[in-house]
Motif scaffolding. Structure first.
Motif, short mmCIF file in Angstrom:
data_model
loop_
_atom_site.label_atom_id
_atom_site.label_comp_id
_atom_site.label_asym_id
_atom_site.label_seq_id
_atom_site.Cartn_x
_atom_site.Cartn_y
_atom_site.Cartn_z
N ARG A 1 -2.36 6.62 12.17
CA ARG A 1 -1.34 6.42 11.13
C ARG A 1 0.01 7.07 11.45
O ARG A 1 1.05 6.47 11.20
N TYR B 1 -8.19 4.80 5.95
CA TYR B 1 -7.51 4.24 7.11
C TYR B 1 -7.46 5.21 8.29
O TYR B 1 -6.49 5.24 9.04
N GLU C 1 -8.08 -3.29 -7.07
CA GLU C 1 -8.73 -3.08 -5.77
C GLU C 1 -8.20 -1.87 -5.02
O GLU C 1 -7.67 -2.00 -3.91
N TYR D 1 2.91 4.41 11.41
CA TYR D 1 3.80 4.42 10.23
C TYR D 1 4.63 5.70 10.10
O TYR D 1 5.22 5.93 9.06
N SER E 1 0.83 -1.19 0.00
CA SER E 1 0.00 0.00 0.00
C SER E 1 0.88 1.25 0.00
O SER E 1 2.05 1.19 0.39
N1 LLP Z 1 -6.40 -5.38 -1.68
C1 LLP Z 1 -5.89 -6.04 -0.63
C2 LLP Z 1 -5.88 -7.50 -0.64
C3 LLP Z 1 -5.37 -5.33 0.46
O1 LLP Z 1 -4.85 -5.99 1.49
C4 LLP Z 1 -5.40 -3.91 0.46
C5 LLP Z 1 -4.87 -3.15 1.57
C6 LLP Z 1 -5.96 -3.27 -0.65
C7 LLP Z 1 -6.45 -4.03 -1.71
C8 LLP Z 1 -6.07 -1.78 -0.76
O2 LLP Z 1 -4.84 -1.15 -0.70
P1 LLP Z 1 -4.75 0.44 -0.95
O3 LLP Z 1 -5.17 0.70 -2.39
O4 LLP Z 1 -5.65 1.11 0.00
O5 LLP Z 1 -3.32 0.75 -0.75
N2 LLP Z 1 -3.46 0.70 7.27
C9 LLP Z 1 -2.48 1.01 6.28
C10 LLP Z 1 -2.81 0.41 4.94
C11 LLP Z 1 -3.00 -1.09 4.98
C12 LLP Z 1 -3.44 -1.66 3.67
C13 LLP Z 1 -3.92 -3.05 3.82
N3 LLP Z 1 -4.36 -3.68 2.62
C14 LLP Z 1 -2.33 2.53 6.18
O6 LLP Z 1 -3.01 3.24 6.89
O7 LLP Z 1 -1.50 3.03 5.43
#
Ligand code: LLP
Length: 439
Positions: free
Chosen positions: A337, A398, A297, A341, A226
């Motif tokens: 966050r 998030y 996604e 992070y 991510s």
């Molecule tokens: N697909 C799957 C299988 C995932 O595990 C995730 C995110 C996404 C899609 C979407 O990812 P995005 O497009 O949002 O980057 N809590 C962390 C982010 C954790 C992401 C977990 N999985 C933060 O606040 O940065």
């Protein structure tokens, strides 16, 4: 590690005086009238007076436009990663916009379902799905279950019925190290997610599933992490997945999410349309079948910039020669966050958008921890005073979804704004709510 600027420290390259805040960090429907900030035609000051602080305010049209931008540049399917932000209103919006939903737990499935989102448009993820989660997925007819382990295959074999085979994808670990924070990297070999390509586990699981009578393996999935800014990380992932897709003749490929967004002044992230087009052109240029169904996604890239969190300043502590702490009425409970992070954010004063910002402050939360910092170095006007509204942009992803009740602080409400009106889609947690679970 995350790109340096995301770490929240002001670099020398960043301004030390600011005459106007970069609009690219605000929801696209944001405007300023007589120095006062409006989101989708709704004055922030008015909302604060009417419902109190803190609150999350989302620009509904920003979300819709971003989804349309992605869809417009992509012939495959977009699935919104609901872990970034989910409530019934969001599930309804996703349905109205004709996208799919990625859900990763019983709770996400349940809330989406309660919001009227059909099971067959959901994709169920999770590295440890329980019997109860799998059974609910079968009950509501989840479109694709993304198999993550051999144990899950056993579990699904015993739950599924031979006359109603369940449609699945297999999550593959492509062995790619995305350039991002190690906590949100998922494509590398050392991970709890998926089946390794290079160690042969993916191949073994594919063979096993292809011989199953109750499980129909229709394609593959991978997600490398991510907050990724460098598009070349996705190319390495794609190459591994394309090899497997070709080898087995699958017609469905989900490449996950992960596109990064700018959080602070000076950061630049690729546009969502460029990212989806990139995936599409990889598929076109690699000899994959024309009728391959591609799925992406995104979570953060759809929702992050659409919201801001609005707080009120309660205390200002000037420590001579050290720093000035500005404490707000929220903190790590509504935005963990920065603590998790070291993520960077900016701060603005919604009632004084036209004032010159020339002073660095540390914006701290109200929790009983020194680490409870929301913005480590915020550039704001020198005469910032107690009682003013202060907001942090780019908190749509998030933030609410990772909010907690630490220190028994109730979670803020969520507001959707559109065409000069707003509605509370999730109300503020009350003291009564804090006792709701106690026997
Ligand atoms: N697909 C799957 C299988 C995932 O595990 C995730 C995110 C996404 C899609 C979407 O990812 P995005 O497009 O949002 O980057 N809590 C962390 C982010 C954790 C992401 C977990 N999985 C933060 O606040 O940065």
């Amino acid at each position: 590690m995350m790109k340096e600027l995301s770490r929240g420290d002001r670099s020398d390259a960043m301004p030390s005086i600011r005459h106007s805040f970069p609009m690219g960090l605000l929801p696209s429907g944001a405007s300023i009238r007589s120095g006062s900030l409006y989101v989708a035609g709704v004055e922030i000051k008015r909302v604060a007076e009417e419902i109190g602080t803190p609150f999350f305010i989302y620009d509904e049209d920003h979300i819709r436009t971003t989804i349309r931008d992605a869809k417009g540049a992509f012939s495959g399917d977009i699935a919104f990663a609901s872990k970034a932000f989910l409530c019934k209103a969001m599930a309804q919006l996703a349905l109205e916009e004709g996208i799919l939903l990625d859900v990763a737990s019983m709770g996400e499935m349940y809330v989406a379902h309660a919001g009227g989102f059909p099971g067959d448009r959901m994709i169920l993820h999770g590295n440890n799905k329980s019997d109860q989660e799998l059974a609910f997925a079968l009950e509501i007819g989840v479109g694709r279950i993304v198999i993550d382990s051999f144990d899950e295959i056993d579990r699904l074999e015993s739950l599924a019925k031979a006359d109603e085979p369940v449609s699945v994808w297999l999550r593959v670990t492509p062995g790619v190290e995305a350039h991002t924070h190690e906590y949100v990297m998922t494509g590398q070999e050392d991970t709890k997610f998926g089946f390794s390509y290079s160690a042969g586990a993916a191949e073994e699981a594919i063979e096993l599933l292809l011989s199953s009578k109750k499980i129909r393996l229709l394609g593959l999935h991978s997600h490398i992490g991510s907050q990724i800014f460098m598009l070349d990380s996705f190319k390495a992932q794609f190459d591994v997945m394309a090899e497997l897709i070709k080898r087995y003749g699958f017609l469905e490929l989900n490449l996950g999410g992960g596109l990064g967004v700018a959080y602070i002044d000076g950061e630049e992230a690729p546009a969502i349309a460029d990212w989806v087009s990139m995936a599409e052109s990889y598929a076109k240029n690699s000899g994959l079948p024309d009728n391959l169904r591609l799925v992406l996604e995104p979570g953060r890239a759809i929702i992050a910039r659409s919201a801001i969190t609005v707080y009120r300043v309660g205390t200002i502590k000037r420590l001579k020669g050290i720093r000035t702490y500005v404490s707000i009425d929220g903190g790590m409970s509504d935005n963990p966050r920065p603590v998790l992070y070291e993520s960077g954010y900016e701060a603005i004063l919604p009632e004084r958008m036209n004032d010159v910002s020339d002073t660095i402050y540390t914006i701290s939360g109200k929790h009983c921890e020194s680490g409870d910092i929301v913005v480590s170095s915020a550039l704001l006007p020198s005469d910032l005073a107690v009682g003013e509204l202060l907001a942090t942009p780019v908190t749509g992803a998030y933030g609410y979804s990772m909010a907690s009740n630490y220190n028994k602080v109730g979670r803020p409400p969520v507001i959707f704004a559109k065409d000069g009106r707003y509605r509370v889609v999730v109300r503020r947690e009350t003291l009564g709510d804090l006792l709701r679970l106690e026997e």
